[in-house]
Write a protein that holds these residues in place. Structure first.
Motif, PDB file in Angstrom:
ATOM      1  N   MET A  71       0.837  -1.205   0.000  1.00 13.93           N
ATOM      2  CA  MET A  71       0.000   0.000   0.000  1.00 13.93           C
ATOM      3  C   MET A  71       0.873   1.257   0.000  1.00 13.93           C
ATOM      4  SD  MET A  71      -3.412   0.085   2.278  1.00 13.93           S
ATOM      5  CE  MET A  71      -2.861   1.132   3.575  1.00 13.93           C
ATOM      6  N   VAL A  72       0.493   2.241  -0.807  1.00 12.09           N
ATOM      7  CA  VAL A  72       1.261   3.497  -0.834  1.00 12.09           C
ATOM      8  C   VAL A  72       0.416   4.569  -0.161  1.00 12.09           C
ATOM      9  CG1 VAL A  72       2.456   5.149  -2.305  1.00 12.09           C
ATOM     10  CG2 VAL A  72       2.330   2.769  -3.012  1.00 12.09           C
ATOM     11  N   THR A  73       0.925   5.129   0.924  1.00 12.10           N
ATOM     12  CA  THR A  73       0.127   6.102   1.687  1.00 12.10           C
ATOM     13  C   THR A  73       0.830   7.453   1.824  1.00 12.10           C
ATOM     14  OG1 THR A  73       1.083   5.313   3.751  1.00 12.10           O
ATOM     15  CG2 THR A  73      -1.009   4.302   3.085  1.00 12.10           C
ATOM     16  N   LYS A  74       2.046   7.560   1.258  1.00 12.49           N
ATOM     17  CA  LYS A  74       2.794   8.808   1.424  1.00 12.49           C
ATOM     18  C   LYS A  74       3.031   9.479   0.078  1.00 12.49           C
ATOM     19  CE  LYS A  74       4.764   7.020   5.575  1.00 12.49           C
ATOM     20  NZ  LYS A  74       5.792   6.951   6.546  1.00 12.49           N
ATOM     21  N   GLY A  75       3.067  10.802   0.090  1.00 15.34           N
ATOM     22  CA  GLY A  75       3.258  11.524  -1.165  1.00 15.34           C
ATOM     23  C   GLY A  75       4.061  12.795  -0.974  1.00 15.34           C
ATOM     24  N   ILE A  76       4.611  13.271  -2.097  1.00 12.98           N
ATOM     25  CA  ILE A  76       5.341  14.549  -2.122  1.00 12.98           C
ATOM     26  C   ILE A  76       4.791  15.363  -3.289  1.00 12.98           C
ATOM     27  CG2 ILE A  76       7.587  15.643  -2.564  1.00 12.98           C
ATOM     28  CD1 ILE A  76       8.909  13.111  -1.338  1.00 12.98           C
ATOM     29  N   LEU A  77       4.506  16.628  -3.033  1.00 16.86           N
ATOM     30  CA  LEU A  77       4.067  17.533  -4.095  1.00 16.86           C
ATOM     31  C   LEU A  77       5.175  18.534  -4.368  1.00 16.86           C
ATOM     32  CD1 LEU A  77       0.389  18.410  -3.164  1.00 16.86           C
ATOM     33  CD2 LEU A  77       1.228  18.118  -5.467  1.00 16.86           C
ATOM     34  N   LEU A  78       5.640  18.594  -5.613  1.00 14.48           N
ATOM     35  CA  LEU A  78       6.720  19.526  -5.975  1.00 14.48           C
ATOM     36  C   LEU A  78       6.103  20.864  -6.356  1.00 14.48           C
ATOM     37  CD1 LEU A  78       8.837  17.093  -8.164  1.00 14.48           C
ATOM     38  CD2 LEU A  78       9.217  17.734  -5.777  1.00 14.48           C
ATOM     39  N   VAL A  79       6.219  21.835  -5.462  1.00 14.86           N
ATOM     40  CA  VAL A  79       5.530  23.109  -5.703  1.00 14.86           C
ATOM     41  C   VAL A  79       6.463  24.307  -5.534  1.00 14.86           C
ATOM     42  CG1 VAL A  79       3.215  22.243  -5.148  1.00 14.86           C
ATOM     43  CG2 VAL A  79       4.656  23.110  -3.305  1.00 14.86           C
ATOM     44  N   GLY A  80       7.786  24.084  -5.709  1.00 19.11           N
ATOM     45  CA  GLY A  80       8.741  25.154  -5.405  1.00 19.11           C
ATOM     46  C   GLY A  80       9.298  25.900  -6.603  1.00 19.11           C
ATOM     47  N   GLY A  81       8.829  25.585  -7.813  1.00 17.15           N
ATOM     48  CA  GLY A  81       9.400  26.223  -9.013  1.00 17.15           C
ATOM     49  C   GLY A  81       8.979  27.677  -9.162  1.00 17.15           C
ATOM     50  N   LYS A  82       9.720  28.400  -9.984  1.00 23.94           N
ATOM     51  CA  LYS A  82       9.462  29.837 -10.137  1.00 23.94           C
ATOM     52  C   LYS A  82       8.352  30.113 -11.151  1.00 23.94           C
ATOM     53  CE  LYS A  82      11.852  33.958  -9.322  1.00 23.94           C
ATOM     54  NZ  LYS A  82      11.987  34.970 -10.324  1.00 23.94           N
ATOM     55  N   GLY A  83       8.078  29.168 -12.029  1.00 24.82           N
ATOM     56  CA  GLY A  83       6.994  29.354 -12.993  1.00 24.82           C
ATOM     57  C   GLY A  83       7.231  30.525 -13.926  1.00 24.82           C
ATOM     58  N   THR A  84       8.454  30.647 -14.435  1.00 25.03           N
ATOM     59  CA  THR A  84       8.801  31.831 -15.251  1.00 25.03           C
ATOM     60  C   THR A  84       7.976  31.911 -16.539  1.00 25.03           C
ATOM     61  OG1 THR A  84      10.680  30.474 -15.908  1.00 25.03           O
ATOM     62  CG2 THR A  84      11.167  32.315 -14.494  1.00 25.03           C
ATOM     63  N   ARG A  85       7.630  30.757 -17.098  1.00 26.10           N
ATOM     64  CA  ARG A  85       6.879  30.814 -18.371  1.00 26.10           C
ATOM     65  C   ARG A  85       5.459  31.339 -18.165  1.00 26.10           C
ATOM     66  NH1 ARG A  85       6.875  24.969 -19.848  1.00 26.10           N
ATOM     67  NH2 ARG A  85       7.168  24.837 -17.601  1.00 26.10           N
ATOM     68  N   LEU A  86       5.011  31.327 -16.903  1.00 25.78           N
ATOM     69  CA  LEU A  86       3.653  31.812 -16.610  1.00 25.78           C
ATOM     70  C   LEU A  86       3.641  33.264 -16.138  1.00 25.78           C
ATOM     71  CD1 LEU A  86       1.525  28.993 -14.972  1.00 25.78           C
ATOM     72  CD2 LEU A  86       0.742  30.678 -16.588  1.00 25.78           C
ATOM     73  N   ALA A  87       4.790  33.909 -16.137  1.00 26.61           N
ATOM     74  CA  ALA A  87       4.825  35.318 -15.743  1.00 26.61           C
ATOM     75  C   ALA A  87       3.981  36.115 -16.744  1.00 26.61           C
ATOM     76  CB  ALA A  87       6.261  35.816 -15.751  1.00 26.61           C
ATOM     77  N   PRO A  88       3.291  37.188 -16.359  1.00 25.89           N
ATOM     78  CA  PRO A  88       3.321  37.804 -15.032  1.00 25.89           C
ATOM     79  C   PRO A  88       2.365  37.189 -14.011  1.00 25.89           C
ATOM     80  CG  PRO A  88       1.955  39.107 -16.490  1.00 25.89           C
ATOM     81  CD  PRO A  88       2.459  37.942 -17.308  1.00 25.89           C
ATOM     82  N   LEU A  89       1.630  36.110 -14.392  1.00 24.75           N
ATOM     83  CA  LEU A  89       0.647  35.558 -13.452  1.00 24.75           C
ATOM     84  C   LEU A  89       1.323  35.018 -12.196  1.00 24.75           C
ATOM     85  CD1 LEU A  89      -1.708  33.615 -15.909  1.00 24.75           C
ATOM     86  CD2 LEU A  89      -1.691  36.015 -15.304  1.00 24.75           C
ATOM     87  N   THR A  90       2.605  34.642 -12.325  1.00 31.85           N
ATOM     88  CA  THR A  90       3.323  34.056 -11.189  1.00 31.85           C
ATOM     89  C   THR A  90       4.214  35.076 -10.458  1.00 31.85           C
ATOM     90  OG1 THR A  90       4.851  33.260 -12.886  1.00 31.85           O
ATOM     91  CG2 THR A  90       3.355  31.640 -11.943  1.00 31.85           C
ATOM     92  N   ASN A  91       4.047  36.369 -10.761  1.00 36.65           N
ATOM     93  CA  ASN A  91       4.887  37.366 -10.070  1.00 36.65           C
ATOM     94  C   ASN A  91       4.604  37.393  -8.574  1.00 36.65           C
ATOM     95  OD1 ASN A  91       5.934  37.952 -12.511  1.00 36.65           O
ATOM     96  ND2 ASN A  91       5.069  40.005 -12.697  1.00 36.65           N
ATOM     97  N   ASN A  92       3.340  37.225  -8.196  1.00 34.32           N
ATOM     98  CA  ASN A  92       2.987  37.271  -6.770  1.00 34.32           C
ATOM     99  C   ASN A  92       2.374  35.977  -6.262  1.00 34.32           C
ATOM    100  OD1 ASN A  92       3.657  40.069  -6.581  1.00 34.32           O
ATOM    101  ND2 ASN A  92       1.776  40.469  -7.729  1.00 34.32           N
ATOM    102  N   THR A  93       2.121  35.061  -7.153  1.00 33.02           N
ATOM    103  CA  THR A  93       1.481  33.788  -6.763  1.00 33.02           C
ATOM    104  C   THR A  93       2.263  32.656  -7.402  1.00 33.02           C
ATOM    105  OG1 THR A  93      -0.643  34.935  -6.895  1.00 33.02           O
ATOM    106  CG2 THR A  93      -0.733  32.536  -6.805  1.00 33.02           C
ATOM    107  N   PRO A  94       2.710  31.666  -6.621  1.00 35.41           N
ATOM    108  CA  PRO A  94       3.397  30.541  -7.264  1.00 35.41           C
ATOM    109  C   PRO A  94       2.414  29.765  -8.147  1.00 35.41           C
ATOM    110  CG  PRO A  94       3.194  30.188  -4.885  1.00 35.41           C
ATOM    111  CD  PRO A  94       2.603  31.528  -5.172  1.00 35.41           C
ATOM    112  N   LYS A  95       2.939  29.201  -9.226  1.00 35.16           N
ATOM    113  CA  LYS A  95       2.079  28.508 -10.192  1.00 35.16           C
ATOM    114  C   LYS A  95       1.107  27.516  -9.527  1.00 35.16           C
ATOM    115  CE  LYS A  95       4.536  25.992 -13.125  1.00 35.16           C
ATOM    116  NZ  LYS A  95       5.238  25.506 -14.353  1.00 35.16           N
TER     117      LYS A  95
END
Ligand code: GTP
Length: 325
Positions: free
Chosen positions: A1-25
């Motif tokens: 059974m797999v009960t543990k997870g990791i969410l990778l949410v630390g990127g800068k999201g440069t391709r989504l700028a300017p939407l990511t200037n103040n909010t992470p993707k």
């Protein structure tokens, strides 16, 4: 059974700028909820009870929203990188919080992918094949923009190929992996490592068992503003893709305290934020109108994003536009 997870949410999201200037993707709202919330609910629905959010860019915005996870029916902790460690470094850093034995497995999600893939089946394949890593793969029409991951008849990964003009396969890494801890242990701690470019090829060359789980259900990578608008539209029009989506009426999501003229037509997966004004004879289809924006009379807005507080002049025609950020 797999009960543990990791969410990778630390990127800068440069391709989504300017939407990511103040909010992470991963905190941008898709169908009214942060991308991360859709993923947390998907993880929970497949039996994950313990998640680590691997944060770096604008790390401080996640905990006030998700807290300890109890509101979402899951336990959430945070692994903050002072300087970004890359996708592989982030996995090693976050995994150190999970008290894993060698044989334990962890589901890892890229924080910018939404999919209707069957995570239960991916976990079953991982367990049945006793693999070290099981990657979710999807087929794309034009694989040139992606690294390809060819597999054999049994699903064994053959190689990891960089982007190329004439790809030899159309199966690509779709951004959700199940790692056994003995594979995570191969990633050096505290160093910048890319899971795609460094870890996967290294594991393969050292004889680890890597399997591909091919699933051609809905998949979208929200790397660019247009794919972000499309993801929101798709989730509103197909609420079965995410049980986190709620409040859809007439193919739209309408916030509170809006002023919408009765002659305005709104639909095709649009989101209308709180306090938005939409004047007479407007057409708003497939678009995201952020809070407190005003759309002047007679305007047509399709597949577009309007930032908070913007005023769109009367009789504007906006197709596939990003207005403000
Ligand atoms: P671009 O700058 O536009 O390429 O976007 P990105 O920074 O999000 O990079 P990419 O799309 O390659 O990242 C894939 C996923 O990994 C996203 O969910 C990112 O948030 C996450 N990610 C990327 N780099 C890091 C990192 O250094 N640390 C952590 N914790 N997550 C990362």
């Amino acid at each position: 059974m797999v009960t543990k997870g990791i969410l990778l949410v630390g990127g800068k999201g440069t391709r989504l700028a300017p939407l990511t200037n103040n909010t992470p993707k991963p905190m941008l709202r898709v169908a009214g909820k942060p991308v991360t919330e859709h993923q947390i609910i998907k993880a929970r629905n497949s039996g994950i009870t313990e998640l680590v959010l691997a944060t770096s860019y604008l790390a401080e915005v996640f905990e006030p929203y998700f807290g300890d996870g109890s509101e979402f029916g899951i336990s959430i902790t945070y692994a903050v990188e002072e300087t970004p460690l890359g996708t592989g470094g982030a996995i090693a850093n976050a995994a150190s919080q999970l008290k894993l034995r060698d044989d334990d497995s962890v589901v890892i999600f890229n924080g910018d992918v939404l999919s209707g893939h069957n995570l239960d089946d991916q976990i079953s394949l991982h367990e049945k094949s006793n693999s070290d890593v099981t990657l979710y793969l999807t087929k794309v029409q034009d694989p040139r923009a992606y690294g390809c991951v060819p597999i054999d008849q049994q699903g064994r990964v053959q190689s990891f190929l960089e982007k190329m003009e004439n790809p030899i396969a159309d199966t690509i890494n779709a951004g959700c992996y199940i790692f056994r801890n003995r594979a995570i242990s191969q990633i050096p701690i505290g160093q910048v490592v890319s899971v795609e470019r460094d870890t996967f090829p290294k594991l393969l060359s050292e004889g680890f068992n890597l399997f591909g789980y091919l699933d051609n259900n809905y998949w979208i990578d929200m790397g660019t503003p247009h794919s972000f608008i499309k993801a929101s539209k798709d989730l509103i029009l197909n609420p079965e893709l995410s049980t986190a989506t709620s409040g859809v009426v007439n193919d739209s999501l309408i916030g509170s305290n809006t002023k919408i003229h009765p002659t305005a037509q709104i639909g095709e997966g649009s989101t209308i934020g709180d306090g938005v004004q939409i004047q007479e004879n407007c057409i708003i289809y497939g678009s995201m109108i952020s809070s407190q924006a005003t759309i002047g009379a007679g305007s047509e807005v399709r597949d577009s994003y309007i930032a908070a507080g913007k005023e769109v002049p009367p009789n504007s025609k906006l197709i596939g536009q990003i207005i403000g950020g």
